[in-house]
Design a protein around this motif. Structure first.
Motif, PDB file in Angstrom:
ATOM      1  N   LEU A   1       0.580  -1.632  -0.217  1.00 46.57           N
ATOM      2  CA  LEU A   1       0.008  -0.220  -0.048  1.00 46.57           C
ATOM      3  C   LEU A   1       0.869   1.402   0.352  1.00 46.57           C
ATOM      4  CD1 LEU A   1      -2.685  -0.984   2.132  1.00 46.57           C
ATOM      5  CD2 LEU A   1      -2.776  -0.932   0.146  1.00 46.57           C
ATOM      6  N   ASP A   2       2.028   1.187   0.128  1.00 48.48           N
ATOM      7  CA  ASP A   2       2.952   2.155   0.395  1.00 48.48           C
ATOM      8  C   ASP A   2       3.492   2.553  -0.765  1.00 48.48           C
ATOM      9  OD1 ASP A   2       4.504   0.305   1.039  1.00 48.48           O
ATOM     10  OD2 ASP A   2       6.163   1.149   1.954  1.00 48.48           O
ATOM     11  N   LYS A   3       3.125   1.624  -1.990  1.00 51.04           N
ATOM     12  CA  LYS A   3       4.301   1.720  -3.126  1.00 51.04           C
ATOM     13  C   LYS A   3       3.148   1.499  -4.677  1.00 51.04           C
ATOM     14  CE  LYS A   3       8.003  -0.744  -1.341  1.00 51.04           C
ATOM     15  NZ  LYS A   3       9.046  -2.599  -1.293  1.00 51.04           N
ATOM     16  N   SER A   4       3.767   2.227  -5.813  1.00 51.44           N
ATOM     17  CA  SER A   4       3.059   1.703  -5.907  1.00 51.44           C
ATOM     18  C   SER A   4       2.880   0.912  -7.258  1.00 51.44           C
ATOM     19  CB  SER A   4       3.596   2.713  -7.689  1.00 51.44           C
ATOM     20  OG  SER A   4       3.054   4.329  -7.669  1.00 51.44           O
ATOM     21  N   LEU A   5       1.756   0.061  -7.952  1.00 55.99           N
ATOM     22  CA  LEU A   5       2.021  -1.344  -8.592  1.00 55.99           C
ATOM     23  C   LEU A   5       1.679  -1.052 -10.444  1.00 55.99           C
ATOM     24  CD1 LEU A   5      -0.469  -2.862  -6.181  1.00 55.99           C
ATOM     25  CD2 LEU A   5       1.864  -3.234  -5.947  1.00 55.99           C
ATOM     26  N   TYR A   6       2.124  -1.829 -11.001  1.00 56.25           N
ATOM     27  CA  TYR A   6       1.641  -2.068 -12.227  1.00 56.25           C
ATOM     28  C   TYR A   6       1.475  -2.656 -12.811  1.00 56.25           C
ATOM     29  CZ  TYR A   6       5.343   2.102 -11.477  1.00 56.25           C
ATOM     30  OH  TYR A   6       6.195   3.358 -10.809  1.00 56.25           O
ATOM     31  N   LEU A   7       0.421  -2.662 -13.591  1.00 58.87           N
ATOM     32  CA  LEU A   7      -0.225  -4.027 -14.291  1.00 58.87           C
ATOM     33  C   LEU A   7       0.155  -4.839 -15.718  1.00 58.87           C
ATOM     34  CD1 LEU A   7      -2.721  -5.954 -13.920  1.00 58.87           C
ATOM     35  CD2 LEU A   7      -3.954  -3.808 -15.797  1.00 58.87           C
ATOM     36  N   LEU A   8       0.205  -6.049 -15.306  1.00 57.07           N
ATOM     37  CA  LEU A   8       1.294  -7.176 -16.385  1.00 57.07           C
ATOM     38  C   LEU A   8      -0.135  -8.342 -16.970  1.00 57.07           C
ATOM     39  CD1 LEU A   8       4.487  -7.023 -14.487  1.00 57.07           C
ATOM     40  CD2 LEU A   8       4.177  -5.607 -16.444  1.00 57.07           C
ATOM     41  N   VAL A   9       0.538  -8.598 -18.168  1.00 55.99           N
ATOM     42  CA  VAL A   9      -0.044  -9.276 -18.597  1.00 55.99           C
ATOM     43  C   VAL A   9       0.615 -10.136 -19.847  1.00 55.99           C
ATOM     44  CG1 VAL A   9      -2.235  -8.075 -18.987  1.00 55.99           C
ATOM     45  CG2 VAL A   9      -0.200  -8.196 -20.755  1.00 55.99           C
ATOM     46  N   LYS A  10       0.396 -11.753 -19.170  1.00 57.58           N
ATOM     47  CA  LYS A  10       0.764 -12.857 -19.696  1.00 57.58           C
ATOM     48  C   LYS A  10       0.343 -13.210 -20.770  1.00 57.58           C
ATOM     49  CE  LYS A  10       3.271 -17.677 -18.084  1.00 57.58           C
ATOM     50  NZ  LYS A  10       3.341 -18.304 -16.745  1.00 57.58           N
ATOM     51  N   LYS A  11       1.146 -13.622 -21.800  1.00 61.29           N
ATOM     52  CA  LYS A  11       0.918 -14.349 -23.219  1.00 61.29           C
ATOM     53  C   LYS A  11       0.827 -15.423 -23.500  1.00 61.29           C
ATOM     54  CE  LYS A  11      -1.409 -10.170 -24.295  1.00 61.29           C
ATOM     55  NZ  LYS A  11      -2.550 -10.211 -24.188  1.00 61.29           N
ATOM     56  N   TYR A  12       0.078 -15.941 -24.176  1.00 58.23           N
ATOM     57  CA  TYR A  12       0.593 -17.731 -24.244  1.00 58.23           C
ATOM     58  C   TYR A  12       1.756 -17.562 -25.842  1.00 58.23           C
ATOM     59  CZ  TYR A  12      -4.107 -18.472 -22.645  1.00 58.23           C
ATOM     60  OH  TYR A  12      -5.003 -18.835 -21.969  1.00 58.23           O
ATOM     61  N   ARG A  13       3.201 -17.880 -24.949  1.00 60.73           N
ATOM     62  CA  ARG A  13       4.035 -18.287 -26.016  1.00 60.73           C
ATOM     63  C   ARG A  13       4.933 -18.180 -24.683  1.00 60.73           C
ATOM     64  NH1 ARG A  13       3.536 -12.158 -26.264  1.00 60.73           N
ATOM     65  NH2 ARG A  13       5.409 -11.120 -25.110  1.00 60.73           N
ATOM     66  N   THR A  14       6.231 -19.364 -24.491  1.00 55.81           N
ATOM     67  CA  THR A  14       6.921 -19.817 -23.911  1.00 55.81           C
ATOM     68  C   THR A  14       8.170 -18.998 -23.447  1.00 55.81           C
ATOM     69  OG1 THR A  14       8.551 -20.634 -25.927  1.00 55.81           O
ATOM     70  CG2 THR A  14       6.792 -22.150 -25.002  1.00 55.81           C
ATOM     71  N   GLU A  15       8.699 -17.920 -24.228  1.00 57.54           N
ATOM     72  CA  GLU A  15       9.965 -17.133 -24.113  1.00 57.54           C
ATOM     73  C   GLU A  15       8.796 -15.847 -23.721  1.00 57.54           C
ATOM     74  OE1 GLU A  15      13.468 -17.434 -26.409  1.00 57.54           O
ATOM     75  OE2 GLU A  15      13.934 -19.908 -26.257  1.00 57.54           O
ATOM     76  N   ASP A  16       9.517 -14.889 -23.109  1.00 58.87           N
ATOM     77  CA  ASP A  16       9.109 -13.277 -22.550  1.00 58.87           C
ATOM     78  C   ASP A  16       7.427 -13.779 -22.683  1.00 58.87           C
ATOM     79  OD1 ASP A  16      11.188 -12.720 -23.027  1.00 58.87           O
ATOM     80  OD2 ASP A  16      11.319 -12.350 -24.890  1.00 58.87           O
ATOM     81  N   ALA A  17       7.171 -13.795 -21.813  1.00 55.69           N
ATOM     82  CA  ALA A  17       5.537 -14.388 -21.706  1.00 55.69           C
ATOM     83  C   ALA A  17       4.948 -13.398 -21.267  1.00 55.69           C
ATOM     84  CB  ALA A  17       5.558 -15.400 -21.030  1.00 55.69           C
ATOM     85  N   TRP A  18       5.450 -12.629 -20.203  1.00 56.63           N
ATOM     86  CA  TRP A  18       4.964 -11.315 -19.902  1.00 56.63           C
ATOM     87  C   TRP A  18       5.363  -9.797 -20.031  1.00 56.63           C
ATOM     88  CZ3 TRP A  18       1.378 -11.202 -15.688  1.00 56.63           C
ATOM     89  CH2 TRP A  18       1.695 -12.772 -15.177  1.00 56.63           C
TER      90      TRP A  18
END
Length: 275
Positions: free
Chosen positions: A163-180
């Motif tokens: 609660l005392d920090k910023s949060l950033y929204l990430l999504v994960k895709k359907y791939r084996t490498e660099d999914a996020w």
């Protein structure tokens, strides 16, 4: 890249900074795939903890004030104001100013107004009741904790954490490498880059997810140049991603599971776990 619509782009008028002639030539030659990427942030709910140096300075400031400070009385304040108005004794310059203005030299103070400004007069009954009610509420005020149950469980799908920090929204895709990744959309050549970033939020999370974009200019951009083989396959010199900062307002995430397998709210320190 071949399956996505593209528009050929070239720089026109641009103020180059810290670029060699070769870098200018490469940047202005060829076509780049253009993307817009919204970086959605949940701002801190609690005031972040002060750094150690600030705590040390603040304690020293309190000790100095207690040791060398003094409480001025109303009469002393009025006397000081009169000295500042009159200036040094025997000042001919001040006397000329007063004579020019037609000032008699008498120092007049609105005592009631000055005491109110200094906080030395009692409040009227109505305001006093408001202050008393506010102080009573403070006695039973609920304070958010620095560490919640979701922090202990490391549940990164919940917003009630860090609660005392910023949060950033990430999504994960359907791939084996660099999914996020951050949400992203390709520029169609007809809209502005900010509109592309807004469309990325709409396509990824649905119309019920509300955000606020901070300006029309990106916070930064990333340029990637392709190898010779990649250029032949894609038909592009590389790609450019423009990052736009957006604040979370309200709404629930409506993830399209056909395109996205997972999501997470990450702090700045936790981003290394995904990239």
């Amino acid at each position: 890249f071949r399956s996505l619509q593209f528009t050929e782009t070239r720089r026109t008028v641009y103020q180059y900074t810290k670029q060699t002639e070769q870098e200018k030539k490469v940047a202005d030659s060829g076509r780049f795939k253009m993307f817009a990427c919204p970086v959605i942030e949940r701002i801190p709910v609690l005031q972040p903890l002060a750094p150690p140096w600030y705590e040390e300075w603040f304690l020293e400031h309190i000790n100095f004030t207690e040791k060398y400070g003094r409480n001025w009385t109303y009469e002393e304040i009025v006397e000081k104001m009169q000295q500042m108005r009159d200036g040094p004794k025997g000042s001919k310059k001040q006397a000329k100013k007063q004579a020019k203005k037609g000032d008699s030299g008498k120092f007049v103070v609105n005592e009631g107004r000055l005491r109110k400004q200094l906080g030395m007069s009692p409040l009227d009954p109505g305001k006093q009741r408001q202050v008393d009610a506010m102080m009573e509420k403070r006695k039973v005020m609920y304070h958010n904790p620095r560490e919640t149950a979701f922090d202990k469980a490391d549940n990164r799908k919940q917003l009630y954490r860090a609660l005392d920090k910023s949060l950033y929204l990430l999504v994960k895709k359907y791939r084996t490498e660099d999914a996020w990744q951050f949400p992203i959309a390709v520029w169609d050549g007809q809209e502005t880059m900010r509109q592309t970033a807004e469309r990325a939020v709409l396509d990824e999370f649905g119309p019920g997810f509300k955000t606020y974009f901070l300006g029309n200019s990106p916070e930064g951009h990333w340029v990637e140049y392709f190898t010779k083989e990649q250029k032949e396959i894609s038909g592009f010199e590389g790609y450019k991603i423009f990052y736009y900062r957006a604040l979370l307002l309200s709404g629930a995430l409506n993830i399209d599971t056909d395109k996205t397998s997972d999501y997470a709210w990450s702090t700045k320190e936790q981003l290394v776990d995904y990239f």
